[in-house]
Write an enzyme that holds these catalytic residues in place. Structure first.
Site, PDB file in Angstrom:
ATOM      1  N   GLU A   1      -8.391 -22.806  -3.370  1.00  0.00           N
ATOM      2  CA  GLU A   1      -8.523 -22.269  -2.002  1.00  0.00           C
ATOM      3  C   GLU A   1      -7.393 -22.859  -1.176  1.00  0.00           C
ATOM      4  O   GLU A   1      -7.323 -24.081  -1.007  1.00  0.00           O
ATOM      5  CB  GLU A   1      -9.859 -22.633  -1.356  1.00  0.00           C
ATOM      6  CG  GLU A   1     -11.038 -21.839  -1.892  1.00  0.00           C
ATOM      7  CD  GLU A   1     -12.322 -22.076  -1.101  1.00  0.00           C
ATOM      8  OE1 GLU A   1     -12.260 -22.288   0.122  1.00  0.00           O
ATOM      9  OE2 GLU A   1     -13.392 -22.063  -1.746  1.00  0.00           O
TER      10      GLU A   1
ATOM     11  N   TYR B   1      -6.959 -25.830   4.052  1.00  0.00           N
ATOM     12  CA  TYR B   1      -6.631 -24.813   5.060  1.00  0.00           C
ATOM     13  C   TYR B   1      -5.800 -25.474   6.150  1.00  0.00           C
ATOM     14  O   TYR B   1      -6.078 -26.600   6.552  1.00  0.00           O
ATOM     15  CB  TYR B   1      -7.910 -24.208   5.646  1.00  0.00           C
ATOM     16  CG  TYR B   1      -8.689 -23.410   4.620  1.00  0.00           C
ATOM     17  CD1 TYR B   1      -8.296 -22.115   4.298  1.00  0.00           C
ATOM     18  CD2 TYR B   1      -9.781 -23.957   3.951  1.00  0.00           C
ATOM     19  CE1 TYR B   1      -8.981 -21.373   3.343  1.00  0.00           C
ATOM     20  CE2 TYR B   1     -10.475 -23.232   2.985  1.00  0.00           C
ATOM     21  CZ  TYR B   1     -10.068 -21.938   2.685  1.00  0.00           C
ATOM     22  OH  TYR B   1     -10.741 -21.216   1.737  1.00  0.00           O
TER      23      TYR B   1
ATOM     24  N   ASN C   1     -18.626 -25.480  -6.210  1.00  0.00           N
ATOM     25  CA  ASN C   1     -17.690 -25.328  -5.089  1.00  0.00           C
ATOM     26  C   ASN C   1     -17.931 -26.415  -4.049  1.00  0.00           C
ATOM     27  O   ASN C   1     -19.075 -26.602  -3.593  1.00  0.00           O
ATOM     28  CB  ASN C   1     -17.905 -23.959  -4.428  1.00  0.00           C
ATOM     29  CG  ASN C   1     -17.012 -23.765  -3.215  1.00  0.00           C
ATOM     30  OD1 ASN C   1     -15.803 -23.609  -3.340  1.00  0.00           O
ATOM     31  ND2 ASN C   1     -17.605 -23.799  -2.033  1.00  0.00           N
ATOM     32  N   GLU C   2     -16.884 -27.128  -3.695  1.00  0.00           N
ATOM     33  CA  GLU C   2     -16.921 -28.120  -2.607  1.00  0.00           C
ATOM     34  C   GLU C   2     -18.219 -28.935  -2.604  1.00  0.00           C
ATOM     35  O   GLU C   2     -18.868 -29.097  -1.568  1.00  0.00           O
ATOM     36  CB  GLU C   2     -16.695 -27.422  -1.251  1.00  0.00           C
ATOM     37  CG  GLU C   2     -15.320 -26.791  -1.168  1.00  0.00           C
ATOM     38  CD  GLU C   2     -14.938 -26.237   0.202  1.00  0.00           C
ATOM     39  OE1 GLU C   2     -15.803 -26.137   1.089  1.00  0.00           O
ATOM     40  OE2 GLU C   2     -13.753 -25.888   0.367  1.00  0.00           O
TER      41      GLU C   2
ATOM     42  N   ASN D   1     -18.656 -21.170  -0.568  1.00  0.00           N
ATOM     43  CA  ASN D   1     -19.963 -21.713  -0.199  1.00  0.00           C
ATOM     44  C   ASN D   1     -21.104 -20.813  -0.656  1.00  0.00           C
ATOM     45  O   ASN D   1     -22.199 -21.281  -0.960  1.00  0.00           O
ATOM     46  CB  ASN D   1     -20.039 -21.899   1.318  1.00  0.00           C
ATOM     47  CG  ASN D   1     -19.037 -22.930   1.823  1.00  0.00           C
ATOM     48  OD1 ASN D   1     -18.574 -23.776   1.069  1.00  0.00           O
ATOM     49  ND2 ASN D   1     -18.708 -22.860   3.100  1.00  0.00           N
TER      50      ASN D   1
ATOM     51  N   GLN E   1      -8.465 -15.756   1.546  1.00  0.00           N
ATOM     52  CA  GLN E   1      -8.987 -14.921   0.481  1.00  0.00           C
ATOM     53  C   GLN E   1      -8.119 -13.670   0.390  1.00  0.00           C
ATOM     54  O   GLN E   1      -7.009 -13.696   0.904  1.00  0.00           O
ATOM     55  CB  GLN E   1     -10.448 -14.627   0.745  1.00  0.00           C
ATOM     56  CG  GLN E   1     -11.285 -15.927   0.813  1.00  0.00           C
ATOM     57  CD  GLN E   1     -12.789 -15.702   0.811  1.00  0.00           C
ATOM     58  OE1 GLN E   1     -13.305 -14.618   0.589  1.00  0.00           O
ATOM     59  NE2 GLN E   1     -13.544 -16.783   1.067  1.00  0.00           N
TER      60      GLN E   1
ATOM     61  N   GLU F   1     -14.889 -13.665  -2.001  1.00  0.00           N
ATOM     62  CA  GLU F   1     -16.219 -14.279  -1.899  1.00  0.00           C
ATOM     63  C   GLU F   1     -17.200 -13.266  -1.324  1.00  0.00           C
ATOM     64  O   GLU F   1     -16.808 -12.380  -0.548  1.00  0.00           O
ATOM     65  CB  GLU F   1     -16.132 -15.505  -0.969  1.00  0.00           C
ATOM     66  CG  GLU F   1     -17.466 -16.186  -0.722  1.00  0.00           C
ATOM     67  CD  GLU F   1     -17.347 -17.558  -0.050  1.00  0.00           C
ATOM     68  OE1 GLU F   1     -16.210 -17.977   0.262  1.00  0.00           O
ATOM     69  OE2 GLU F   1     -18.398 -18.194   0.151  1.00  0.00           O
TER      70      GLU F   1
HETATM   71  O1  AHR Z   1     -12.912 -19.563   2.057  1.00  0.00           O
HETATM   72  C1  AHR Z   1     -13.880 -19.807   3.036  1.00  0.00           C
HETATM   73  C2  AHR Z   1     -14.723 -21.024   2.738  1.00  0.00           C
HETATM   74  O2  AHR Z   1     -13.928 -22.166   2.849  1.00  0.00           O
HETATM   75  C3  AHR Z   1     -15.298 -21.105   1.346  1.00  0.00           C
HETATM   76  O3  AHR Z   1     -16.515 -20.448   1.241  1.00  0.00           O
HETATM   77  C4  AHR Z   1     -15.488 -22.583   1.158  1.00  0.00           C
HETATM   78  O4  AHR Z   1     -15.370 -22.968  -0.180  1.00  0.00           O
HETATM   79  C5  AHR Z   1     -14.426 -23.212   2.026  1.00  0.00           C
HETATM   80  O5  AHR Z   1     -14.934 -24.211   2.823  1.00  0.00           O
END
Ligand code: AHR
Length: 549
Positions: free
Chosen positions: A332, A281, A209-210, A109, A389, A64
């Site tokens: 992700e 995450y 994205n999100e 993001n 990432q 990113e």
């Molecule tokens: O990977 C970091 C961030 O986590 C990304 O920008 C977003 O999509 C997610 O919330």
């Protein structure tokens, strides 16, 4: 079911696998839990019992425009490692060596406020833009054309995320036309004018994205997103019918609209897309209260999330009487819990600020191993997944001006990339289990406990090269565990490699000062035979690669 009644249920069961599977279906295809009294762990391996032909794109990653992922990570024209494109050759060599199959870009993001036109054309004319997602300065010296060139150089398939925040279907289709149309149109001719005669032929596209998240630039309600995605997708297929389109699913189970968002958007765009995204995450903080036994069980939460999103897709598809089955893009996933606030996420209007520079320890690497096991086991439905990432930002690879080092999580990822090949095997596994409070579920239900198998097993068979790979997480923090490998229809003829990631201190990390504190070590291989005994050290992740006759 209350904690008490659940314990009662377990104590009346000798081999609890089948019953557990009924109550917790996300455990069903993974590892069946059994009582401690039920004896040693056992896995039955039958080369004819397969889950899927692995789509290697489940071992993808993500870059990113965030922190030092692009600038100082993969692109640094002033560096002693830079090639004529400004790409860091040390990083390029590392990623190429890993064999990362697909890399998502440019966000995250970031993408929701990104104007891709700022990042193409002569570099001297590209604007410095204030990125509102990470409060950073984006110089635009690296854009879509550089990304496509870099992807080809590292041997990865590109996966472009498009701006559904400030962007419109119009800006998305303009980008697709720029990338994939040969010539003779406004945007394809602009690409040619920029020196790229051949189309980039980008196959995979994430539609935003999100977008369920209030933090997302341009966040909109689900139905509105679904209509926008449908409109963009229809136009995109006019331009290039071969594209694979991924709708933007929930940001994770923590969202109040989890599953509802997915259902509502798919009711609008199911027929127009090929897949839906999942994000997650994991961390060893609030969710686990710092309890490592709970932390090591968290890949079962990923199993569950996949199961739940699959179910929503199938309900919507079923109600529409659709002939199509959507696949999942877990685009992700990683461990991320330390660098999540304050200056770790606020670029303070700098170029390439140090953001999300999480340093990983051994227990994080074990969790990542478990998450990879889940992805292998769910490869019947997950076709794309991205470790988020790849460089500097919550990443397996960290750089400075003098080189790079490999974080602990690099190793399970590298094993999957190198050894998880061919078909994913469907195992019958029996393992002793331990009880933990359910991790990562809403607080109101946090009293629930669940039975977690000590051993988490995934595996693949490469019929062409006659090899089988097993990946085993031993969640037992104190004891080595024995795993009996019972072979049906075949017996291995050689051990190609047997390695382990383990250590006495789960909090130990790698760094520039000590890059090899956590690295794989050789493990005593099991004796060959129709039944083999593999001993897994306490708190370990093991790779076993065997040759077949
Ligand atoms: O990977 C970091 C961030 O986590 C990304 O920008 C977003 O999509 C997610 O919330």
């Amino acid at each position: 079911m209350s904690c008490f009644s659940r314990r009662q249920f377990l104590s009346g069961t000798v081999i609890a696998g089948a019953s557990l599977a009924a109550r917790f279906p996300w455990l069903a295809n993974s590892t069946e839990a059994a009582q401690e009294s039920a004896g040693p762990a056992r896995v039955v391996i039958d080369p004819d019992r397969c889950i899927s032909t692995l789509d290697r794109n489940i071992f993808g990653s993500f870059i990113e425009h965030l922190g030092r992922a692009v600038y100082e990570g993969i692109y640094e024209p002033g560096s002693k490692f830079a090639d004529s494109n400004g790409f860091r050759t040390d990083v390029l060599k590392e990623i190429k060596g890993l064999g990362v199959p697909i890399i998502r870009y440019p966000g995250g993001n970031f993408v929701s406020g990104y104007n891709w036109l700022d990042g193409v054309g002569p570099k001297k004319d590209r604007p410095r833009v204030l990125d509102r997602a990470w409060d950073s300065i984006e110089t635009n010296q690296f854009g879509i054309d550089e990304y496509a060139t870099w992807c080809r150089a590292v041997g990865a398939e590109p996966l472009i995320g498009t701006n559904f925040g400030t962007g419109t279907p119009e800006t998305t289709v303009a980008l697709l036309e720029y990338c994939n149309v040969d010539k003779g149109t406004k945007w394809s001719d602009l690409r040619r004018a920029h020196g790229y005669d051949k189309p980039h032929n980008i196959k995979y596209w994430c539609l935003g994205n999100e977008m369920d998240g209030p933090w997302q630039i341009g966040h909109i309600p689900a139905i509105q997103y679904g209509i926008k995605a449908r409109d963009a997708a229809r136009q995109m297929r006019e331009i290039d019918p071969s594209v694979k389109l991924i709708a933007c699913g929930s940001s994770g189970p923590f969202m109040p609209t989890y599953l509802e968002w997915d259902q509502q958007i798919l009711e609008q765009c199911y027929e127009e897309v090929d897949g839906i995204s999942l994000h997650r995450y994991f961390g060893n903080a609030e969710e686990t209260e710092g309890n490592t036994a709970r932390y090591l069980s968290m890949n079962l939460g990923m199993d569950r999330q996949i199961h739940e999103i699959m179910a929503v897709c199938d309900v919507v598809g079923g109600r529409m009487k659709s002939n199509k089955t959507l696949w999942l893009s877990f685009d992700e996933w990683n461990v991320w819990y330390r660098q999540r606030s304050g200056t770790a996420v606020d670029g303070q209007r700098k170029v390439a600020p140090h953001l999300l520079e999480e340093i990983y320890n051994l227990e994080d690497a074990l969790v990542v191993g478990g998450l990879l096991n889940t992805l292998i086991r769910r490869s019947d439905r997950v076709r794309v997944a991205c470790l988020a990432q790849l460089v500097n930002v919550i990443a397996p690879i960290m750089t400075n001006e003098n080189g790079l080092f490999r974080q602990t999580i690099y190793y399970p990822y590298a094993w999957a990339l190198q050894y998880a090949r061919g078909k994913a095997l469907e195992f019958a596994v029996t393992s002793p289990a331990y009880e933990v409070t359910v991790a990562g579920r809403p607080a109101a239900r946090s009293h629930e406990s669940m039975s977690v198998p000590y051993l988490d097993v995934a595996g693949t068979i490469d019929v062409e090269n006659k090899t089988v790979s097993l990946f085993v997480l031993n969640r037992d923090l104190e004891k080595a565990r024995d795993l009996e490998l019972v072979w049906h229809e075949t017996t291995p003829t050689r051990v190609n490699t047997c390695q382990v990631l383990t250590g006495s201190d789960l909090k130990v990390e790698n760094g520039f000062d000590a890059p090899d504190r956590v690295v794989p070590k050789p493990l005593d291989p099991p004796q060959l035979g129709a039944k083999m005994a593999l001993q897994l050290p306490a708190r370990s992740y093991v790779l076993l690669n065997l040759g077949l006759a």
